[in-house]
Scaffold this motif. Structure first.
Motif, PDB file in Angstrom:
ATOM      1  N   GLU A   1       1.335   4.149  -3.043  1.00  6.34           N
ATOM      2  CA  GLU A   1       1.271   5.591  -2.771  1.00  6.34           C
ATOM      3  C   GLU A   1       2.516   6.310  -3.306  1.00  6.34           C
ATOM      4  O   GLU A   1       2.418   7.345  -3.971  1.00  6.34           O
TER       5      GLU A   1
ATOM      6  N   ALA B   1       9.209   1.993   0.351  1.00  4.42           N
ATOM      7  CA  ALA B   1       8.100   1.496   1.168  1.00  4.42           C
ATOM      8  C   ALA B   1       8.597   0.501   2.220  1.00  4.42           C
ATOM      9  O   ALA B   1       8.141   0.520   3.362  1.00  4.42           O
TER      10      ALA B   1
ATOM     11  N   ASN C   1       0.822  -1.211   0.000  1.00  3.19           N
ATOM     12  CA  ASN C   1       0.000   0.000   0.000  1.00  3.19           C
ATOM     13  C   ASN C   1       0.856   1.261   0.000  1.00  3.19           C
ATOM     14  O   ASN C   1       0.555   2.225  -0.702  1.00  3.19           O
ATOM     15  N   LYS C   2       1.931   1.246   0.773  1.00  2.63           N
ATOM     16  CA  LYS C   2       2.837   2.405   0.795  1.00  2.63           C
ATOM     17  C   LYS C   2       3.561   2.524  -0.536  1.00  2.63           C
ATOM     18  O   LYS C   2       3.747   3.629  -1.055  1.00  2.63           O
TER      19      LYS C   2
ATOM     20  N   TRP D   1      10.140   2.532   4.909  1.00  2.00           N
ATOM     21  CA  TRP D   1       9.125   3.243   5.670  1.00  2.00           C
ATOM     22  C   TRP D   1       8.437   2.321   6.667  1.00  2.00           C
ATOM     23  O   TRP D   1       8.260   2.671   7.835  1.00  2.00           O
ATOM     24  N   VAL D   2       8.054   1.137   6.212  1.00  6.04           N
ATOM     25  CA  VAL D   2       7.372   0.192   7.098  1.00  6.04           C
ATOM     26  C   VAL D   2       8.318  -0.282   8.192  1.00  6.04           C
ATOM     27  O   VAL D   2       7.909  -0.438   9.346  1.00  6.04           O
TER      28      VAL D   2
ATOM     29  N   ARG E   1       0.188   1.609  11.783  1.00  6.25           N
ATOM     30  CA  ARG E   1      -0.299   2.915  11.354  1.00  6.25           C
ATOM     31  C   ARG E   1      -1.822   3.009  11.359  1.00  6.25           C
ATOM     32  O   ARG E   1      -2.390   3.986  11.809  1.00  6.25           O
TER      33      ARG E   1
END
Length: 66
Positions: free
Chosen positions: A25, A49, A21-22, A52-53, A60
């Protein structure tokens, strides 16, 4: 055409949902803002991503338990 949670590149199909999902985006932003080629945007988005995760975790969208 922007990617969605239901329509994303094959390279993202085996990613955990939070990473995918990230990545969607990020890839959409790269395509729109930087006018980057799809292949490059996908590779960069997956890499960023994952970072980030790893930093923010998958909590989140989940409420914290008390």
């Amino acid at each position: 055409m922007p990617w969605t949670k239901n329509n994303y590149p094959n390279a993202m199909k085996n990613l955990p949902a939070a990473v995918r999902n990230k990545a969607i985006e990020i890839a959409n932003a790269l395509l729109e803002e930087r006018h980057m080629e799809e292949g490059n945007s996908i590779a960069i988005a997956i890499s960023k991503a994952k970072e980030w995760v790893a930093e923010h975790g998958e909590k989140r969208d989940k409420p914290e338990k008390k």
